[in-house]
Design a protein around this motif. Structure first.
Motif, mmCIF file in Angstrom:
data_model
loop_
_atom_site.group_PDB
_atom_site.id
_atom_site.type_symbol
_atom_site.label_atom_id
_atom_site.label_comp_id
_atom_site.label_asym_id
_atom_site.label_seq_id
_atom_site.Cartn_x
_atom_site.Cartn_y
_atom_site.Cartn_z
ATOM 1 N N ALA A 540 -98.953 -9.249 46.014
ATOM 2 C CA ALA A 540 -98.353 -10.390 46.697
ATOM 3 C C ALA A 540 -99.460 -11.380 47.063
ATOM 4 C CB ALA A 540 -97.627 -9.922 47.945
ATOM 5 N N TYR A 541 -99.086 -12.644 47.283
ATOM 6 C CA TYR A 541 -100.109 -13.689 47.456
ATOM 7 C C TYR A 541 -101.030 -13.433 48.648
ATOM 8 C CZ TYR A 541 -97.203 -15.768 51.157
ATOM 9 O OH TYR A 541 -96.490 -15.985 52.301
ATOM 10 N N TRP A 542 -100.561 -12.687 49.640
ATOM 11 C CA TRP A 542 -101.387 -12.433 50.817
ATOM 12 C C TRP A 542 -102.279 -11.189 50.637
ATOM 13 C CZ3 TRP A 542 -96.022 -12.059 50.756
ATOM 14 C CH2 TRP A 542 -95.509 -10.759 50.741
ATOM 15 N N GLY A 543 -102.096 -10.480 49.528
ATOM 16 C CA GLY A 543 -102.812 -9.221 49.344
ATOM 17 C C GLY A 543 -103.808 -9.261 48.214
ATOM 18 N N THR A 544 -104.153 -8.077 47.724
ATOM 19 C CA THR A 544 -105.084 -7.953 46.611
ATOM 20 C C THR A 544 -104.879 -6.595 45.968
ATOM 21 O OG1 THR A 544 -107.403 -8.203 45.950
ATOM 22 C CG2 THR A 544 -106.981 -6.996 47.992
ATOM 23 N N SER A 545 -105.702 -6.245 45.014
ATOM 24 C CA SER A 545 -105.565 -4.952 44.343
ATOM 25 C C SER A 545 -105.991 -3.819 45.266
ATOM 26 C CB SER A 545 -106.420 -4.923 43.075
ATOM 27 O OG SER A 545 -107.800 -4.932 43.409
ATOM 28 N N HIS A 546 -105.565 -2.613 44.922
ATOM 29 C CA HIS A 546 -105.973 -1.436 45.689
ATOM 30 C C HIS A 546 -107.496 -1.288 45.673
ATOM 31 C CE1 HIS A 546 -102.033 0.393 46.529
ATOM 32 N NE2 HIS A 546 -101.652 -0.096 45.358
ATOM 33 N N GLU A 547 -108.091 -1.505 44.527
ATOM 34 C CA GLU A 547 -109.537 -1.318 44.422
ATOM 35 C C GLU A 547 -110.295 -2.289 45.316
ATOM 36 O OE1 GLU A 547 -111.374 -0.935 40.641
ATOM 37 O OE2 GLU A 547 -109.776 0.304 39.787
ATOM 38 N N LYS A 548 -109.939 -3.562 45.275
ATOM 39 C CA LYS A 548 -110.654 -4.556 46.072
ATOM 40 C C LYS A 548 -110.466 -4.319 47.566
ATOM 41 C CE LYS A 548 -110.925 -8.340 42.735
ATOM 42 N NZ LYS A 548 -110.578 -9.760 42.449
ATOM 43 N N ALA A 549 -109.234 -3.979 47.963
ATOM 44 C CA ALA A 549 -108.977 -3.751 49.387
ATOM 45 C C ALA A 549 -109.759 -2.559 49.907
ATOM 46 C CB ALA A 549 -107.488 -3.546 49.608
ATOM 47 N N TRP A 550 -109.784 -1.475 49.131
ATOM 48 C CA TRP A 550 -110.518 -0.286 49.570
ATOM 49 C C TRP A 550 -112.020 -0.542 49.584
ATOM 50 C CZ3 TRP A 550 -111.887 3.358 52.314
ATOM 51 C CH2 TRP A 550 -112.777 4.357 51.923
ATOM 52 N N LYS A 551 -112.565 -1.212 48.556
ATOM 53 C CA LYS A 551 -114.005 -1.459 48.518
ATOM 54 C C LYS A 551 -114.453 -2.321 49.692
ATOM 55 C CE LYS A 551 -116.335 -2.577 44.959
ATOM 56 N NZ LYS A 551 -117.460 -1.690 45.332
ATOM 57 N N ALA A 552 -113.597 -3.248 50.111
ATOM 58 C CA ALA A 552 -113.960 -4.116 51.228
ATOM 59 C C ALA A 552 -114.180 -3.326 52.510
ATOM 60 C CB ALA A 552 -112.886 -5.178 51.437
ATOM 61 N N VAL A 553 -113.416 -2.245 52.694
ATOM 62 C CA VAL A 553 -113.577 -1.385 53.870
ATOM 63 C C VAL A 553 -114.639 -0.328 53.627
ATOM 64 C CG1 VAL A 553 -112.406 0.293 55.346
ATOM 65 C CG2 VAL A 553 -111.217 -1.785 54.630
ATOM 66 N N LYS A 554 -114.647 0.249 52.452
ATOM 67 C CA LYS A 554 -115.601 1.309 52.104
ATOM 68 C C LYS A 554 -117.043 0.861 52.281
ATOM 69 C CE LYS A 554 -117.121 3.987 48.055
ATOM 70 N NZ LYS A 554 -116.894 4.208 46.607
ATOM 71 N N ASP A 555 -117.341 -0.369 51.910
ATOM 72 C CA ASP A 555 -118.717 -0.862 51.900
ATOM 73 C C ASP A 555 -119.183 -1.416 53.236
ATOM 74 O OD1 ASP A 555 -118.722 -0.189 49.227
ATOM 75 O OD2 ASP A 555 -118.329 -2.229 48.515
ATOM 76 N N ARG A 556 -118.348 -1.338 54.279
ATOM 77 C CA ARG A 556 -118.713 -1.923 55.572
ATOM 78 C C ARG A 556 -118.529 -0.896 56.686
ATOM 79 N NH1 ARG A 556 -116.947 -5.632 52.118
ATOM 80 N NH2 ARG A 556 -117.917 -7.717 52.157
ATOM 81 N N ASN A 557 -119.616 -0.451 57.259
ATOM 82 C CA ASN A 557 -119.556 0.576 58.308
ATOM 83 C C ASN A 557 -118.834 0.100 59.553
ATOM 84 O OD1 ASN A 557 -120.950 2.429 56.751
ATOM 85 N ND2 ASN A 557 -122.956 1.906 57.599
#
Length: 801
Positions: A540-557
């Motif tokens: 949906a226009y407000w979201g993104t792919s599963h991979e991008k959403a998870w990486k955004a959280v995974k890479d930030r403590n």
């Protein structure tokens, strides 16, 4: 001699009054139901002989076909609401003499009114809140008949953005206590100090007294471990003048077994209340010993161990059985999520059933317990905004007091994407709601799901009401958050909103947004069969792919964790389409409980078990170039073979959590091998399916409890002669059943299947369909048979005991 007889008489009286200190009766059976308004049904003399007989819990909406004229959600057609009545005749139990009797409802959707013997007990608008009524003054004498009548009004629609269900969809109990008793939700257990060597268990007790007896009480508290061994005990005398206050005791537990998602160790706290050495009440409370905290820089700590919150959002419906609460259906969902690596659930966007939290305690899930989807400003014309002003304080207090003993609950959410976020009214309301929560539980942080990251937008956090800021979707803006809100911990309260249909593969390389913007409410030029590709490249226009959403959280403590929208598909909100699409596309798992391919991306990231998953199927037109993806872990590269010929090795980059090849189709076998330091870790093959040959049935459990509620989930698959699933099979499967069971529902996971989910017949979707078998209360054997035109019927046996 007179003194002796007087003593015997007093003891006899105590025995009569205080025998059986607390009784809880299952009140789900022998109800009658009528769809439609019957105003006279509240009267004792009303004749309900023609009404339908049923047991609770019950959701009348799920029994219907989907139709566009049913505006039950704010997006197209759905299932009907309406007005309905329930009635139950019961005799006053013999053990109610000199007792207090209450009827307890775990949830009724919605606007319920309850009468007993023609007397109105009360009204409750909120469809998700548990509540109870004192029926003591209105009961007939022992063994005489009483009439409970209940009106449910779910006729004003739309009142929800998702499927709500209709009726008494959660459990009902009759609770019998002595005049002196533990108050409803009157035990509160916390663990203010926790270490590996010792934990302090704080026990707070609230009593109620409707008697004239004024002697002091004794309160005994015992703590038992999972093996039933006594690990702590304390007794305290409560003077008469303290009966209306909070009785507090502290107990020490040596070498505690700490609760965590990895090891959900539980304790049982037994509270006993005595008067003159006679037991007048007893209550057992399950708890867990754990500590947790949020850190601005390093995220979440559980038992002093840094822990990333790996969560999903869940709505309350259970697929083909609708909103009807069923422990096994909830357990199955949690089992699948656990196997994926999930350690947390956000109850979106309403209080869950009590049994759901019991399962989370036992199975090991952290829970963000959410109260409201709106405050005074509406999201739908007939939603809770109309009742918020009068009912929010009571509803929120009841939620917190009911759920505060669950070790799984680690946060309270007071709202989701609240419209008051954009003006000053939200500041005051947020502060008030947080105050209500803290009045009843000051041990857990308060959050709410926010849609904006700009302080200039009048965030409700300005009231200092929130202990943790929960942001929805703003993955591209995460790095700016510590600069703006550096003093408060952060969590991704809702992310992703990626869209997929299981088994559908539209070949494409780039992320597509459906709809593209808020101006395009529904997708234009979508697929004619209302599907979305299962490759992780549509959102949906407000979201993104599963991979991008998870990486955004995974890479930030500093991001404490993530709650993916959503764990399972759910009824309602069929973005990107309108009707005839009738359920969501957001789930990692489809509505029938069949995993989509992205399930294995999470499993490869969130678990330590070896994973190698290959997609798509291998039935295409000759020469067609196919995108082949592989999710894997515990390996450094994957090699792909087509009919024995290597197509090369690939390794994941920093930008992607999968590897891919473009492969011209050639019938045969596609094979992937993962390697670690040159050694084989796993192998996975996908074969081209031939002509459909036979049906295969698989059941998740072949032994059920004969309790009228236990479920077995049976998957029907159409395969070729070699046993390979036929990926485009859509044959109609007719399920029949005999013996000690019934078919509770069927499904296939296809978001635009308009046939009632309660029907015993179901078309296969991409080669699969599901039948849900429900045990009766009789022990015996269940035989479920699946048949389709042109194929030999196949059966499976299930035992009940």
């Amino acid at each position: 001699m007179k003194k002796l007889w007087s003593l015997i008489f007093i003891l006899s009286l105590y025995t009569q009054v205080f025998a059986q200190p607390r009784t809880q009766i299952n009140f789900n059976y022998d109800w009658k139901f009528k769809l439609g308004d019957e105003p006279e049904a509240k009267n004792i003399a009303f004749n309900d002989d023609a009404w339908r007989k049923l047991s609770l819990p019950h959701d009348w909406s799920i029994e219907a076909d989907f139709a566009k004229e049913h505006p039950a959600t704010n997006q197209g057609g759905a299932l009907p609401g309406g007005i309905a009545w329930y009635r139950k005749t019961f005799k006053t139990p013999s053990n109610t003499l000199n007792k207090e009797v209450s009827i307890q409802f775990d949830g009724i959707y919605q606007h319920s009114e309850v009468w007993i013997n023609g007397v109105l007990l009360g009204k409750r608008p909120n469809g998700y809140i548990s509540f109870q009524y004192d029926i003591t003054p209105h009961l007939k004498p022992v063994n005489q008949e009483n009439i409970i009548a209940l009106r449910v009004n779910n006729s004003e629609q739309p009142n929800s953005r998702w499927y709500s269900g209709s009726g008494i969809y959660r459990n009902v109990k009759l609770v019998i206590t002595n005049p002196i008793a533990i108050a409803q939700n009157g035990v509160f257990v916390t663990t203010p100090q926790v270490s590996a060597k010792e934990a302090t268990l704080k026990h707070q007790l609230q009593l109620q007294n409707t008697s004239d007896l004024k002697s002091p009480l004794e309160v005994e508290v015992k703590v038992l471990n999972a093996k039933g061994k006594l690990v702590a005990r304390n007794i305290q005398t409560v003077p008469v003048n303290q009966l209306s206050g909070i009785v507090t005791q502290n107990l020490n537990v040596k070498n505690p077994a700490l609760w965590s998602p990895q090891e959900p160790n539980l304790y049982q706290v037994i509270t006993k209340v005595y008067q003159n050495k006679v037991l007048v009440d007893e209550l057992k409370t399950t708890t867990g010993i754990r500590s947790f905290r949020f850190d601005v820089k390093n995220g979440f700590y559980l038992n002093d161990v840094p822990t990333k919150i790996l969560g999903v959002c869940l709505h309350h419906d259970l697929g083909a059985i609708g909103a009807t609460v069923n422990v096994r259906a909830m357990e199955r969902q949690l089992e699948m999520l656990k196997a994926m690596g999930t350690n947390a659930i956000r109850t979106a966007h309403n209080p869950p059933a009590p049994e759901f939290l019991d399962l989370c305690d036992k199975m090991g899930f952290l829970v963000m317990d959410e109260a409201f989807d709106m405050w005074k400003k509406r999201k739908n014309k007939f939603d809770y905004h109309r009742d918020f002003e009068e009912w929010h304080e009571r509803d929120l207090a009841d939620l917190v007091k009911r759920d505060r003993n669950h070790p799984s609950v680690f946060m309270w959410s007071i709202g989701n994407e609240i419209r008051e976020q954009f003006d000053s009214t939200g500041t005051k309301i947020a502060a008030n709601l947080s105050k209500i929560v803290k009045l009843h539980d000051n041990t857990r942080p308060v959050t709410t799901a926010l849609t904006e990251t700009e302080p200039a937008k009048n965030f409700i956090w300005k009231s200092n009401a929130l202990d943790v800021l929960g942001f929805n979707y703003k993955y591209f803006d995460y790095d700016s958050l510590p600069k703006r809100f550096g003093y408060i911990p952060l969590i991704a309260a809702e992310t992703t909103s990626a869209l997929q249909t299981r088994g559908v593969y539209d070949l494409a390389d780039t992320l597509r947004l459906w709809p593209a913007s808020s101006k395009d409410k529904f997708v234009v030029n979508g697929n004619p069969d209302y599907t979305v590709t299962a490759y992780d490249n549509v959102a949906a226009y407000w979201g993104t792919s599963h991979e991008k959403a998870w990486k955004a959280v995974k890479d930030r403590n500093f991001m404490s964790g993530i709650f993916v929208w959503t764990g399972f598909d759910y009824l309602g909100e069929p973005v990107p389409y309108d009707f005839p699409a009738r359920s969501s596309y957001y789930g990692i798992i489809d509505l029938a409980g069949f995993p989509k391919d992205v399930y294995y991306m999470y499993q490869s990231e969130w678990t330590n078990q070896p994973v190698l998953h290959l997609l798509p199927h291998w039935n295409w037109q000759a020469g067609k170039v196919v995108d082949v993806w592989a999710y894997y872990n515990q390996a450094d590269e994957v090699e792909l073979f087509l009919n024995g010929k290597s197509l090369g090795k690939k390794a994941k980059t920093t930008d992607e959590l999968h590897v891919s090849w473009k492969v011209p189709f050639e019938a045969g076998t596609l094979k992937a091998i993962s390697y670690l330091n040159g050694k084989v870790v796993l192998e996975k093959e996908i074969r081209t399916a031939g002509a459909p040959h036979h049906i295969v049935l698989n059941v998740d459990r072949n032994k059920l409890k004969a309790d009228g509620n236990d479920l077995a989930f049976v998957t029907a698959t159409l395969v070729d002669e070699a046993g390979t699933i036929v990926p485009d099979a859509d044959n109609l499967i007719k399920f029949t059943i005999s013996g000690a069971g019934q078919i509770a529902g069927t499904d296939n996971g296809y978001q635009a299947d308009l046939s009632s989910l309660s029907k015993p017949n179901r078309k296969l979707w991409k080669g699969k369909a599901l039948a849900i078998v429900k045990a009766t209360e009789k022990s015996g054997k269940i035989v479920l048979t699946a048949q389709a035109d042109g194929f030999k019927p196949v059966s499976i046996n299930i035992k009940t005991k």
